[in-house]
Design a protein around this motif. Structure first.
Motif, PDB file in Angstrom:
ATOM      1  N   TYR A   1      -0.899  -8.624   7.160  1.00 48.31           N
ATOM      2  CA  TYR A   1       0.282  -7.268   7.379  1.00 48.31           C
ATOM      3  C   TYR A   1       0.236  -7.979   8.849  1.00 48.31           C
ATOM      4  CZ  TYR A   1       1.580  -2.617   6.941  1.00 48.31           C
ATOM      5  OH  TYR A   1       2.550  -1.774   6.788  1.00 48.31           O
ATOM      6  N   ALA A   2       0.991  -6.846   9.490  1.00 52.74           N
ATOM      7  CA  ALA A   2       1.769  -6.646  10.630  1.00 52.74           C
ATOM      8  C   ALA A   2       1.327  -4.902  10.598  1.00 52.74           C
ATOM      9  CB  ALA A   2       2.536  -7.422  11.139  1.00 52.74           C
ATOM     10  N   VAL A   3       1.388  -4.701  11.586  1.00 52.50           N
ATOM     11  CA  VAL A   3       1.711  -3.430  12.227  1.00 52.50           C
ATOM     12  C   VAL A   3       3.507  -3.461  12.921  1.00 52.50           C
ATOM     13  CG1 VAL A   3       1.513  -1.102  13.429  1.00 52.50           C
ATOM     14  CG2 VAL A   3      -0.221  -2.297  12.513  1.00 52.50           C
ATOM     15  N   THR A   4       4.339  -2.153  12.303  1.00 52.32           N
ATOM     16  CA  THR A   4       5.275  -3.164  12.557  1.00 52.32           C
ATOM     17  C   THR A   4       6.398  -1.350  13.200  1.00 52.32           C
ATOM     18  OG1 THR A   4       5.187  -4.470  10.795  1.00 52.32           O
ATOM     19  CG2 THR A   4       7.486  -4.014  11.989  1.00 52.32           C
TER      20      THR A   4
ATOM     21  N   THR B   1       7.964   8.321  17.324  1.00 52.58           N
ATOM     22  CA  THR B   1       8.000   9.108  18.072  1.00 52.58           C
ATOM     23  C   THR B   1       5.706   9.296  18.734  1.00 52.58           C
ATOM     24  OG1 THR B   1       6.631  10.363  15.972  1.00 52.58           O
ATOM     25  CG2 THR B   1       8.485  11.367  16.901  1.00 52.58           C
ATOM     26  N   PRO B   2       5.661   9.735  19.532  1.00 48.86           N
ATOM     27  CA  PRO B   2       4.726   8.993  20.260  1.00 48.86           C
ATOM     28  C   PRO B   2       3.588   9.590  18.945  1.00 48.86           C
ATOM     29  CG  PRO B   2       5.788  10.489  21.814  1.00 48.86           C
ATOM     30  CD  PRO B   2       6.726  10.094  20.739  1.00 48.86           C
ATOM     31  N   ALA B   3       3.511   9.922  17.999  1.00 45.77           N
ATOM     32  CA  ALA B   3       2.776  10.401  17.302  1.00 45.77           C
ATOM     33  C   ALA B   3       2.520   9.025  16.338  1.00 45.77           C
ATOM     34  CB  ALA B   3       2.938  12.073  16.229  1.00 45.77           C
ATOM     35  N   GLN B   4       3.272   8.667  16.059  1.00 46.67           N
ATOM     36  CA  GLN B   4       3.301   8.086  15.399  1.00 46.67           C
ATOM     37  C   GLN B   4       2.718   6.343  15.874  1.00 46.67           C
ATOM     38  OE1 GLN B   4       7.872   5.636  13.388  1.00 46.67           O
ATOM     39  NE2 GLN B   4       6.401   6.550  10.878  1.00 46.67           N
ATOM     40  N   LEU B   5       3.498   6.616  17.529  1.00 48.64           N
ATOM     41  CA  LEU B   5       3.080   4.860  17.803  1.00 48.64           C
ATOM     42  C   LEU B   5       1.444   5.363  17.811  1.00 48.64           C
ATOM     43  CD1 LEU B   5       5.555   4.621  20.078  1.00 48.64           C
ATOM     44  CD2 LEU B   5       5.444   3.216  18.704  1.00 48.64           C
ATOM     45  N   ALA B   6       0.944   6.165  18.342  1.00 50.45           N
ATOM     46  CA  ALA B   6      -0.405   6.503  18.441  1.00 50.45           C
ATOM     47  C   ALA B   6      -0.727   6.572  17.103  1.00 50.45           C
ATOM     48  CB  ALA B   6      -0.315   8.062  18.340  1.00 50.45           C
TER      49      ALA B   6
ATOM     50  N   MET C   1      -4.654  -0.334  14.436  1.00 55.70           N
ATOM     51  CA  MET C   1      -4.945  -1.646  14.657  1.00 55.70           C
ATOM     52  C   MET C   1      -6.331  -1.508  15.334  1.00 55.70           C
ATOM     53  SD  MET C   1      -1.890  -3.546  15.328  1.00 55.70           S
ATOM     54  CE  MET C   1      -2.799  -4.419  16.225  1.00 55.70           C
ATOM     55  N   LYS C   2      -6.534  -0.590  15.640  1.00 56.40           N
ATOM     56  CA  LYS C   2      -8.186  -0.827  15.900  1.00 56.40           C
ATOM     57  C   LYS C   2      -9.129  -0.284  14.964  1.00 56.40           C
ATOM     58  CE  LYS C   2     -11.281   2.230  18.628  1.00 56.40           C
ATOM     59  NZ  LYS C   2     -11.130   3.452  19.576  1.00 56.40           N
ATOM     60  N   ALA C   3      -8.533   0.213  13.574  1.00 57.96           N
ATOM     61  CA  ALA C   3      -9.364   0.502  12.340  1.00 57.96           C
ATOM     62  C   ALA C   3      -9.498  -0.757  11.861  1.00 57.96           C
ATOM     63  CB  ALA C   3      -8.324   1.596  11.830  1.00 57.96           C
ATOM     64  N   HIS C   4      -8.666  -1.602  12.099  1.00 56.78           N
ATOM     65  CA  HIS C   4      -8.393  -3.208  10.998  1.00 56.78           C
ATOM     66  C   HIS C   4      -7.968  -4.199  11.565  1.00 56.78           C
ATOM     67  CE1 HIS C   4      -7.403  -0.417   7.484  1.00 56.78           C
ATOM     68  NE2 HIS C   4      -7.053  -0.045   7.283  1.00 56.78           N
ATOM     69  N   PRO C   5      -8.859  -4.349  12.078  1.00 52.84           N
ATOM     70  CA  PRO C   5      -9.346  -5.862  13.361  1.00 52.84           C
ATOM     71  C   PRO C   5      -8.518  -6.535  12.242  1.00 52.84           C
ATOM     72  CG  PRO C   5     -11.609  -4.741  13.291  1.00 52.84           C
ATOM     73  CD  PRO C   5     -10.784  -4.023  12.162  1.00 52.84           C
ATOM     74  N   GLY C   6      -7.833  -7.639  13.004  1.00 56.58           N
ATOM     75  CA  GLY C   6      -7.461  -8.459  12.564  1.00 56.58           C
ATOM     76  C   GLY C   6      -5.754  -8.643  11.722  1.00 56.58           C
ATOM     77  N   LEU C   7      -5.630  -7.408  12.306  1.00 57.28           N
ATOM     78  CA  LEU C   7      -4.102  -7.239  11.803  1.00 57.28           C
ATOM     79  C   LEU C   7      -3.461  -7.395  13.015  1.00 57.28           C
ATOM     80  CD1 LEU C   7      -4.083  -3.394  10.285  1.00 57.28           C
ATOM     81  CD2 LEU C   7      -3.984  -5.446   9.433  1.00 57.28           C
ATOM     82  N   TYR C   8      -2.016  -8.021  12.936  1.00 58.55           N
ATOM     83  CA  TYR C   8      -0.409  -7.501  13.672  1.00 58.55           C
ATOM     84  C   TYR C   8      -0.101  -7.321  14.081  1.00 58.55           C
ATOM     85  CZ  TYR C   8      -1.184 -13.469  12.813  1.00 58.55           C
ATOM     86  OH  TYR C   8      -2.102 -14.058  12.933  1.00 58.55           O
TER      87      TYR C   8
ATOM     88  N   LEU D   1      -0.897  -0.995  21.087  1.00 60.33           N
ATOM     89  CA  LEU D   1      -0.692  -2.031  20.359  1.00 60.33           C
ATOM     90  C   LEU D   1      -0.648  -3.855  20.898  1.00 60.33           C
ATOM     91  CD1 LEU D   1       1.868   0.686  19.059  1.00 60.33           C
ATOM     92  CD2 LEU D   1       0.466  -0.504  17.998  1.00 60.33           C
ATOM     93  N   LEU D   2      -0.745  -3.644  22.143  1.00 60.73           N
ATOM     94  CA  LEU D   2      -1.101  -4.589  22.858  1.00 60.73           C
ATOM     95  C   LEU D   2      -2.223  -5.359  22.197  1.00 60.73           C
ATOM     96  CD1 LEU D   2       1.797  -4.547  25.851  1.00 60.73           C
ATOM     97  CD2 LEU D   2       1.995  -5.157  23.928  1.00 60.73           C
TER      98      LEU D   2
END
Length: 443
Positions: free
Chosen positions: A199-202, A210-215, A221-228, A262-263
């Protein structure tokens, strides 16, 4: 889909892959492995041997002498729903999105359409010699389900995720933060790590979240290690100016993604044309990679990617078709355009650098070099057999090639899907070109 799994098979031909990264502009660079008239042995899903001598009589054999055998290509940035708008006439990026892209993506609201188009998209990749991809579907949750299910049926290595857009997009393509988070979480739980799927967060690109969606995306990404993570960055100058207006607190477009977590080493950012030295330092520090999309950059008039600058700062660069801004799913045509883009800047990129960025280099950028991207025992048998020539003119060009680099470079610049003889994915035959009486090189 043409699918015939093998328990084992031995392929004979001229093998090309890489043991290390070649120099960008040196045709004599080390790292390339050219093994003429060798056997590639596949047992189950994996390559088990590469050898000069013929295997025993218990091995089913395919003789492809006079043809190239390469690892399957890896496309690190492509949009499945946009096969409907390949080659659409239009203006630059932002207008093109509204005129062509968003209407095509809106059709994915129909679940049956999403399933049919996802199947067509993946079969088309296989027919072009691409066996792995990092893909943007659409904002619709079922578009992700359809793409994952189709890839699973074909045993493909596929990385994808629901597109996030909660502003600056048509009403029919916008989501909201809470629903998007629920959808992503459900998709992660269902698909991430299943078979060859990830899975890739996209977030589509910074302006449509919005800033809220990017957050929220950074939280996933933080909650699921191993995501792209996959997105776009610095593709077009108007886009860069727009991002600066929307995120005045950020130092740069790339910095927007850094601020929201996100990086990282599993982040793939498409384009990266309008970056500066501080951005490149941030890429090096974070481990994020860039997907070079030359066909799309030329077609939309976005600009010329500085491959040498990225390489000098240690950023991994892979090749991507970026259909539908790109005009073909063929990675050969993408590589040829990549050469032209670099030639505009006075660089003459070798065939080896181009091929590496679409095979082992792409696998390394995705953290998958232990699985795909080379012809080595233990790796998955994602393998493509290619004709060197399909016309008398091409055959003549191959006959007078000065050396193997000259022959391979001519093949890249002249080649396309007609040259794909057969494609294996995880040891299963997923595509074989139909015989053509008029094709001189058909065995």
């Amino acid at each position: 889909m043409n699918s015939k799994p093998f328990s084992r098979v031995a392929l004979r031909g001229d093998l090309i892959d890489f043991s290390a990264q070649p120099a960008l502009e040196d045709p004599q660079s080390t790292g390339v492995r050219v093994r003429p008239d060798h056997w590639l042995l596949i047992d189950g899903q994996r390559i088990v041997a590469v050898q000069a001598e013929a295997p025993g009589p218990d091995w089913p054999q395919e003789d492809h002498r006079g043809r190239w055998i390469l690892p399957g290509f890896i496309d690190t940035h492509v949009h499945s729903a946009q096969i409907d708008v390949i080659g659409a006439w239009g203006t630059q990026l932002l207008d093109w999105l509204n005129t062509h892209t968003f209407p095509a993506e809106a059709r994915m609201a129909d679940e049956a359409h999403a399933q049919a188009l996802s199947a067509l998209f993946l079969d088309s990749l296989l027919a072009q010699g691409t066996t792995s991809a990092m893909v943007f579907p659409t904002v619709h949750k079922h578009s992700v389900d359809a793409l994952f299910a189709a890839a699973q049926a074909r045993q493909m290595r596929l990385i994808t995720g629901k597109v996030l857009m909660d502003r600056h997009a048509p009403d029919f393509l916008r989501d909201d933060v809470a629903q998007a988070e629920r959808d992503c979480t459900a998709l992660i739980e269902r698909w991430h790590g299943q078979d060859r799927l990830a899975y890739a967060v996209t977030p589509r690109f910074a302006p449509t979240s919005t800033p809220a969606q990017l957050a929220m995306a950074g939280g996933l990404m933080k909650a699921h290690p191993g995501l792209y993570m996959q997105t776009h960055v610095a593709e077009n100058r108007d886009e860069v100016r727009w991002v600066a207006e929307l995120f005045p607190e950020a130092r740069s477009y790339l910095d927007v993604y850094e601020r929201f977590g996100l990086l990282g080493p599993r982040a793939m950012l498409a384009h990266g044309i309008w970056l500066d030295d501080e951005d490149r330092a941030l890429l090096r520090h974070s481990g994020a990679a860039l997907a070079f999309c030359p066909s799309s950059n030329l077609f939309l008039g976005s600009g010329l990617f500085d491959w040498a600058a990225a390489e000098a700062t240690g950023t991994a660069v892979s090749m991507a078709s970026d259909v539908g801004g790109g005009t073909s799913l063929s990675m050969l045509r993408t590589l040829a355009d990549g050469y032209k883009v670099q030639a505009m800047a006075g660089r003459h990129v070798s065939a080896w650098a181009l091929l590496h960025a679409a095979t082992r280099g792409a696998a390394q950028a995705l953290g998958l070099a232990q699985e795909i991207g080379a012809l080595e025992p233990g790796l998955m048998a994602d393998v493509v057999v290619w004709d060197k020539a399909c016309t008398p003119l091409e055959a003549r060009r191959q006959a007078v090639a000065q050396d193997v680099h000259d022959a391979v470079f001519a093949w890249i610049t002249q080649g396309d899907d007609r040259h794909v003889v057969a494609t294996w994915v995880a040891g299963g035959l997923r595509y074989r070109r139909a015989p053509s009486p008029g094709r001189q090189s058909e065995a």
